[in-house]
Design a protein around this motif. Structure first.
Motif, PDB file in Angstrom:
ATOM      1  N   VAL A   1     -11.446  -0.197  -1.391  1.00  0.00           N
ATOM      2  CA  VAL A   1     -11.039   1.040  -2.067  1.00  0.00           C
ATOM      3  C   VAL A   1      -9.729   1.562  -1.478  1.00  0.00           C
ATOM      4  CG1 VAL A   1     -11.678   3.456  -2.451  1.00  0.00           C
ATOM      5  CG2 VAL A   1     -13.359   1.641  -2.816  1.00  0.00           C
ATOM      6  N   ASN A   2      -9.581   1.497  -0.172  1.00  0.00           N
ATOM      7  CA  ASN A   2      -8.325   1.925   0.461  1.00  0.00           C
ATOM      8  C   ASN A   2      -7.153   1.080  -0.038  1.00  0.00           C
ATOM      9  OD1 ASN A   2      -9.555   3.942   1.949  1.00  0.00           O
ATOM     10  ND2 ASN A   2      -9.772   2.683   3.783  1.00  0.00           N
ATOM     11  N   ALA A   3      -7.349  -0.233  -0.164  1.00  0.00           N
ATOM     12  CA  ALA A   3      -6.285  -1.109  -0.655  1.00  0.00           C
ATOM     13  C   ALA A   3      -5.921  -0.777  -2.097  1.00  0.00           C
ATOM     14  CB  ALA A   3      -6.715  -2.572  -0.527  1.00  0.00           C
ATOM     15  N   LEU A   4      -6.928  -0.482  -2.918  1.00  0.00           N
ATOM     16  CA  LEU A   4      -6.650  -0.080  -4.301  1.00  0.00           C
ATOM     17  C   LEU A   4      -5.840   1.203  -4.344  1.00  0.00           C
ATOM     18  CD1 LEU A   4     -10.127  -0.796  -5.935  1.00  0.00           C
ATOM     19  CD2 LEU A   4      -8.025  -2.127  -6.216  1.00  0.00           C
ATOM     20  N   HIS A   5      -6.239   2.162  -3.499  1.00  0.00           N
ATOM     21  CA  HIS A   5      -5.517   3.433  -3.452  1.00  0.00           C
ATOM     22  C   HIS A   5      -4.074   3.223  -2.987  1.00  0.00           C
ATOM     23  CE1 HIS A   5      -4.781   7.668  -3.138  1.00  0.00           C
ATOM     24  NE2 HIS A   5      -4.484   7.547  -1.860  1.00  0.00           N
ATOM     25  N   GLU A   6      -3.875   2.339  -2.040  1.00  0.00           N
ATOM     26  CA  GLU A   6      -2.518   2.050  -1.559  1.00  0.00           C
ATOM     27  C   GLU A   6      -1.636   1.501  -2.677  1.00  0.00           C
ATOM     28  OE1 GLU A   6      -0.973   2.743   1.376  1.00  0.00           O
ATOM     29  OE2 GLU A   6      -2.796   3.881   1.774  1.00  0.00           O
ATOM     30  N   LEU A   7      -2.218   0.726  -3.577  1.00  0.00           N
ATOM     31  CA  LEU A   7      -1.443   0.226  -4.717  1.00  0.00           C
ATOM     32  C   LEU A   7      -0.931   1.362  -5.582  1.00  0.00           C
ATOM     33  CD1 LEU A   7      -3.581  -2.810  -5.918  1.00  0.00           C
ATOM     34  CD2 LEU A   7      -1.301  -2.895  -4.896  1.00  0.00           C
ATOM     35  N   VAL A   8      -1.733   2.397  -5.707  1.00  0.00           N
ATOM     36  CA  VAL A   8      -1.358   3.523  -6.549  1.00  0.00           C
ATOM     37  C   VAL A   8      -0.295   4.384  -5.867  1.00  0.00           C
ATOM     38  CG1 VAL A   8      -2.200   5.591  -7.711  1.00  0.00           C
ATOM     39  CG2 VAL A   8      -3.582   3.532  -7.718  1.00  0.00           C
ATOM     40  N   VAL A   9      -0.424   4.602  -4.582  1.00  0.00           N
ATOM     41  CA  VAL A   9       0.518   5.493  -3.902  1.00  0.00           C
ATOM     42  C   VAL A   9       1.811   4.789  -3.487  1.00  0.00           C
ATOM     43  CG1 VAL A   9      -1.282   7.057  -3.093  1.00  0.00           C
ATOM     44  CG2 VAL A   9      -0.521   5.186  -1.602  1.00  0.00           C
ATOM     45  N   ASP A  10       1.839   3.456  -3.525  1.00  0.00           N
ATOM     46  CA  ASP A  10       3.048   2.713  -3.164  1.00  0.00           C
ATOM     47  C   ASP A  10       4.058   2.800  -4.306  1.00  0.00           C
ATOM     48  OD1 ASP A  10       5.031   0.893  -2.491  1.00  0.00           O
ATOM     49  OD2 ASP A  10       3.635  -0.717  -1.985  1.00  0.00           O
ATOM     50  N   PRO A  11       5.221   3.407  -4.068  1.00  0.00           N
ATOM     51  CA  PRO A  11       6.204   3.563  -5.156  1.00  0.00           C
ATOM     52  C   PRO A  11       6.736   2.229  -5.681  1.00  0.00           C
ATOM     53  CG  PRO A  11       7.095   4.358  -3.063  1.00  0.00           C
ATOM     54  CD  PRO A  11       5.679   3.989  -2.820  1.00  0.00           C
ATOM     55  N   GLU A  12       6.616   1.165  -4.923  1.00  0.00           N
ATOM     56  CA  GLU A  12       7.121  -0.136  -5.373  1.00  0.00           C
ATOM     57  C   GLU A  12       6.208  -0.799  -6.401  1.00  0.00           C
ATOM     58  OE1 GLU A  12       8.246  -2.755  -2.242  1.00  0.00           O
ATOM     59  OE2 GLU A  12       9.276  -1.181  -1.145  1.00  0.00           O
ATOM     60  N   THR A  13       4.931  -0.444  -6.449  1.00  0.00           N
ATOM     61  CA  THR A  13       4.015  -1.087  -7.391  1.00  0.00           C
ATOM     62  C   THR A  13       4.009  -0.435  -8.765  1.00  0.00           C
ATOM     63  OG1 THR A  13       2.128   0.252  -6.685  1.00  0.00           O
ATOM     64  CG2 THR A  13       2.471  -1.867  -5.553  1.00  0.00           C
ATOM     65  N   ALA A  14       4.346   0.830  -8.849  1.00  0.00           N
ATOM     66  CA  ALA A  14       4.391   1.576 -10.115  1.00  0.00           C
ATOM     67  C   ALA A  14       3.052   1.565 -10.851  1.00  0.00           C
ATOM     68  CB  ALA A  14       5.512   1.055 -11.015  1.00  0.00           C
ATOM     69  N   VAL A  15       1.943   1.475 -10.107  1.00  0.00           N
ATOM     70  CA  VAL A  15       0.614   1.534 -10.701  1.00  0.00           C
ATOM     71  C   VAL A  15       0.198   3.001 -10.751  1.00  0.00           C
ATOM     72  CG1 VAL A  15      -1.809   0.905 -10.398  1.00  0.00           C
ATOM     73  CG2 VAL A  15      -0.014  -0.737  -9.826  1.00  0.00           C
ATOM     74  N   GLN A  16      -0.208   3.479 -11.918  1.00  0.00           N
ATOM     75  CA  GLN A  16      -0.579   4.884 -12.054  1.00  0.00           C
ATOM     76  C   GLN A  16      -2.061   5.123 -11.882  1.00  0.00           C
ATOM     77  OE1 GLN A  16       1.206   5.840 -15.836  1.00  0.00           O
ATOM     78  NE2 GLN A  16       3.065   6.532 -14.830  1.00  0.00           N
ATOM     79  N   GLN A  17      -2.885   4.167 -12.284  1.00  0.00           N
ATOM     80  CA  GLN A  17      -4.328   4.284 -12.078  1.00  0.00           C
ATOM     81  C   GLN A  17      -4.949   2.897 -12.149  1.00  0.00           C
ATOM     82  OE1 GLN A  17      -5.966   6.928 -15.015  1.00  0.00           O
ATOM     83  NE2 GLN A  17      -5.690   5.520 -16.694  1.00  0.00           N
ATOM     84  N   ILE A  18      -6.111   2.787 -11.512  1.00  0.00           N
ATOM     85  CA  ILE A  18      -6.837   1.523 -11.497  1.00  0.00           C
ATOM     86  C   ILE A  18      -8.273   1.801 -11.922  1.00  0.00           C
ATOM     87  CG2 ILE A  18      -7.687  -0.354 -10.040  1.00  0.00           C
ATOM     88  CD1 ILE A  18      -5.244   0.099  -8.232  1.00  0.00           C
TER      89      ILE A  18
END
Length: 118
Positions: free
Chosen positions: A6-23
């Protein structure tokens, strides 16, 4: 393990380089009932899957960005202790068939995610 996932998923969202808005996270589906194989190993996998999903349920959603699609209990046979897939959802003993799609759709609508991002 679930907490790190879950922490890794959240990191994807907060990382500006991934541009993921929600999972949207799919749970581990119940296992098909089998009469062959190692009964103890199957029971252990079922218990691990159930524990994984329970922990996911307790940790999600995260900050309005990572959501659990909580549908797997609708796929189980009525005996909630066994964590066995209802035969109607079994495609080939490994995959689920499209009959589970209405449950997936309902879970997406009810998870709290931003549907406008689809």
């Amino acid at each position: 393990t679930v907490k790190e996932y879950v922490n890794a998923l959240h990191e994807l969202v907060v990382d500006p380089e991934t541009a993921v808005q929600q999972i949207l996270v799919m749970p581990i589906a119940p296992h098909k009932q089998t009469s062959k194989g190692r009964v103890e190993a199957q029971a252990a996998r079922r218990e691990t899957s159930r524990a994984w999903n329970q922990e996911l349920r307790s940790l999600l959603p995260v900050d309005g960005s990572v959501f659990l699609l909580d549908y797997e209990t609708a796929l189980q046979v009525p005996d909630q202790e066994s964590y066995i897939l209802k035969p109607a959802f079994n495609a080939d003993s490994t995959h689920m068939n499209a009959a589970f799609a209405p449950h997936l759709e309902e879970a997406i609508a009810n998870c709290g995610c931003d549907l406008d991002l689809f």
